[in-house]
Design a protein around this motif. Structure first.
Motif, PDB file in Angstrom:
ATOM      1  N   SER A   1      43.295 -10.318  32.098  1.00 45.41           N
ATOM      2  CA  SER A   1      41.808 -10.073  32.214  1.00 45.41           C
ATOM      3  C   SER A   1      41.599  -8.790  31.944  1.00 45.41           C
ATOM      4  O   SER A   1      42.102  -7.756  32.488  1.00 45.41           O
ATOM      5  CB  SER A   1      41.063 -10.912  33.201  1.00 45.41           C
ATOM      6  N   GLY A   2      40.669  -8.417  31.154  1.00 48.49           N
ATOM      7  CA  GLY A   2      40.147  -7.105  31.054  1.00 48.49           C
ATOM      8  C   GLY A   2      39.132  -7.250  29.704  1.00 48.49           C
ATOM      9  O   GLY A   2      38.799  -8.458  29.111  1.00 48.49           O
ATOM     10  N   PRO A   3      38.563  -6.231  29.344  1.00 49.93           N
ATOM     11  CA  PRO A   3      37.604  -6.311  28.207  1.00 49.93           C
ATOM     12  C   PRO A   3      38.263  -6.909  26.947  1.00 49.93           C
ATOM     13  O   PRO A   3      39.401  -6.748  26.334  1.00 49.93           O
ATOM     14  CB  PRO A   3      37.401  -4.696  27.935  1.00 49.93           C
ATOM     15  N   VAL A   4      37.609  -7.821  26.450  1.00 49.88           N
ATOM     16  CA  VAL A   4      38.038  -8.610  25.358  1.00 49.88           C
ATOM     17  C   VAL A   4      37.477  -7.919  23.976  1.00 49.88           C
ATOM     18  O   VAL A   4      36.570  -8.176  23.763  1.00 49.88           O
ATOM     19  CB  VAL A   4      37.433 -10.072  25.292  1.00 49.88           C
ATOM     20  N   ALA A   5      38.600  -7.194  23.504  1.00 51.86           N
ATOM     21  CA  ALA A   5      38.073  -6.249  22.128  1.00 51.86           C
ATOM     22  C   ALA A   5      38.776  -6.917  21.180  1.00 51.86           C
ATOM     23  O   ALA A   5      39.794  -7.071  20.662  1.00 51.86           O
ATOM     24  CB  ALA A   5      38.717  -5.057  22.562  1.00 51.86           C
ATOM     25  N   LEU A   6      37.974  -7.960  20.282  1.00 54.36           N
ATOM     26  CA  LEU A   6      38.086  -8.354  19.072  1.00 54.36           C
ATOM     27  C   LEU A   6      37.863  -7.240  18.029  1.00 54.36           C
ATOM     28  O   LEU A   6      37.143  -6.528  17.990  1.00 54.36           O
ATOM     29  CB  LEU A   6      37.477  -9.888  18.768  1.00 54.36           C
ATOM     30  N   GLY A   7      38.942  -7.415  16.980  1.00 54.90           N
ATOM     31  CA  GLY A   7      38.708  -6.490  16.060  1.00 54.90           C
ATOM     32  C   GLY A   7      37.546  -6.618  15.010  1.00 54.90           C
ATOM     33  O   GLY A   7      36.764  -7.745  14.995  1.00 54.90           O
ATOM     34  N   ASP A   8      36.999  -5.405  14.414  1.00 49.15           N
ATOM     35  CA  ASP A   8      35.901  -5.494  13.391  1.00 49.15           C
ATOM     36  C   ASP A   8      36.942  -5.842  11.968  1.00 49.15           C
ATOM     37  O   ASP A   8      37.913  -5.536  11.771  1.00 49.15           O
ATOM     38  CB  ASP A   8      35.520  -4.143  13.170  1.00 49.15           C
ATOM     39  N   ALA A   9      36.072  -6.709  11.160  1.00 44.36           N
ATOM     40  CA  ALA A   9      36.858  -7.072   9.848  1.00 44.36           C
ATOM     41  C   ALA A   9      36.857  -5.999   8.866  1.00 44.36           C
ATOM     42  O   ALA A   9      35.961  -4.948   8.942  1.00 44.36           O
ATOM     43  CB  ALA A   9      35.735  -7.973   9.393  1.00 44.36           C
ATOM     44  N   ALA A  10      38.038  -5.956   8.376  1.00 40.71           N
ATOM     45  CA  ALA A  10      37.885  -4.983   7.269  1.00 40.71           C
ATOM     46  C   ALA A  10      37.181  -5.061   5.752  1.00 40.71           C
ATOM     47  O   ALA A  10      36.684  -6.370   5.993  1.00 40.71           O
ATOM     48  CB  ALA A  10      39.471  -4.806   6.593  1.00 40.71           C
ATOM     49  N   PRO A  11      36.765  -4.231   5.210  1.00 36.76           N
ATOM     50  CA  PRO A  11      36.058  -4.385   4.295  1.00 36.76           C
ATOM     51  C   PRO A  11      36.358  -5.550   3.332  1.00 36.76           C
ATOM     52  O   PRO A  11      35.658  -6.269   2.767  1.00 36.76           O
ATOM     53  CB  PRO A  11      35.904  -2.976   3.464  1.00 36.76           C
TER      54      PRO A  11
END
Length: 290
Positions: A249-259
């Motif tokens: 557990s920790g911050p759930v950092a989903l990625g940002d979509a590429a252009p």
């Protein structure tokens, strides 16, 4: 039918139903109407079917690479069965796309350039170790289950039937993958390190899953497709629960979509490698059947 010896059983040509593949099965979707909706853009519809079908086809191939490499015999069978389920979903979706494009499922699987594939990049990534296999499978099928659950209400009867069938399979896939994420994360210091490293590597690649493609944006109002952004909250809830149980557990950092990503045909070099291997027999024996 009883036989006195194994050779007689193998050479019997009258009892096809005993074989695991190829014969003796009925199509569970045979009663579903196949006519395409008249008010839907055919190009958009086929592209959407290819997105979901290519995700399953490429992920299935990656899983097949693990057969004979899994840590236990039971997992050999489980991974092979999951790969077969995803391959079955891919076949149905490519067939549906082919009905709109007047092409066969084999033609779409073996006859397109890498830039014509519409899978997300997460599906084509090679696994560095078993922790990455478990983590990638968990992320992909958690997203796919949420999408298919909603897609089972699609106006397109065939898409709805494919999704409803897939929900049962994906529920098992998610449970299997989640158990391994927890088992490795909450296991030994080494398994915890590897599971943590896998999630650190994989989570930044998930952003592409939740950004609606223009094709999806046009089909959602028509009641045919699912807005992938709508499943993000459900996905994050399941992810947080499993990571917590895995002591990750920790911050759930989903990625940002590429252009521009896999939905637009922008793939990593790994996809070409997958396609060369996947198509080797089809290219060696064009049109061959057995």
């Amino acid at each position: 039918m009883a036989f006195d010896d194994a050779y007689s059983a193998l050479t019997d040509h009258e009892d096809d139903a005993r074989w695991a593949f190829g014969t003796g099965f009925s199509d569970s979707l045979s009663s579903v109407p196949v006519d395409l909706l008249a008010d839907i853009d055919i190009s958009d519809f086929s592209a959407y079917c290819l997105m979901l079908g290519d995700d399953a086809l490429i992920l299935s191939h990656r899983l097949q690479e693990w057969v004979t490499r899994a840590p236990e015999l039971e997992d050999e069978l489980a991974i092979a069965n999951i790969a077969l389920d995803l391959l079955g979903q891919a076949r149905l979706l490519l067939t549906r796309a082919g009905q709109a494009l007047d092409r066969s499922e084999d033609d779409l699987a073996f006859g397109r350039a890498p830039g014509d594939f519409r899978n997300v990049r997460l599906a084509e990534r090679a696994d560095a170790d078993f922790a990455e296999l478990a983590g990638r499978l968990f992320l992909m099928v958690t997203w796919r289950l949420a999408v298919f659950d909603r897609l089972s209400a699609s106006r397109d009867p065939m898409l709805a039937a494919i999704a409803a069938k897939g929900v049962k399979e994906l529920t098992y896939h998610r449970d299997y993958a989640a158990q391994w994420v927890v088992r490795l994360g909450d296991g030994t210091p080494e398994s915890h390190r590897r599971m943590s490293a896998a999630m650190t590597a994989l989570l930044p690649l998930t952003g592409e899953l939740f950004v609606p493609h223009p094709v999806e944006s046009r089909l959602v109002p028509a009641g045919v497709a699912v807005d992938p952004a709508a499943v993000r909250t459900e996905f994050e809830g399941v992810l947080a629960q499993v990571l917590s149980a895995a002591t990750l557990s920790g911050p759930v950092a989903l990625g940002d979509a590429a252009p521009a990503g896999g939905r637009d045909g922008a793939h990593t070099a790994e996809l070409s490698s997958i396609l060369r291997e996947m198509r080797s027999v089809a290219h060696a024996v064009p049109g061959g059947v057995w």
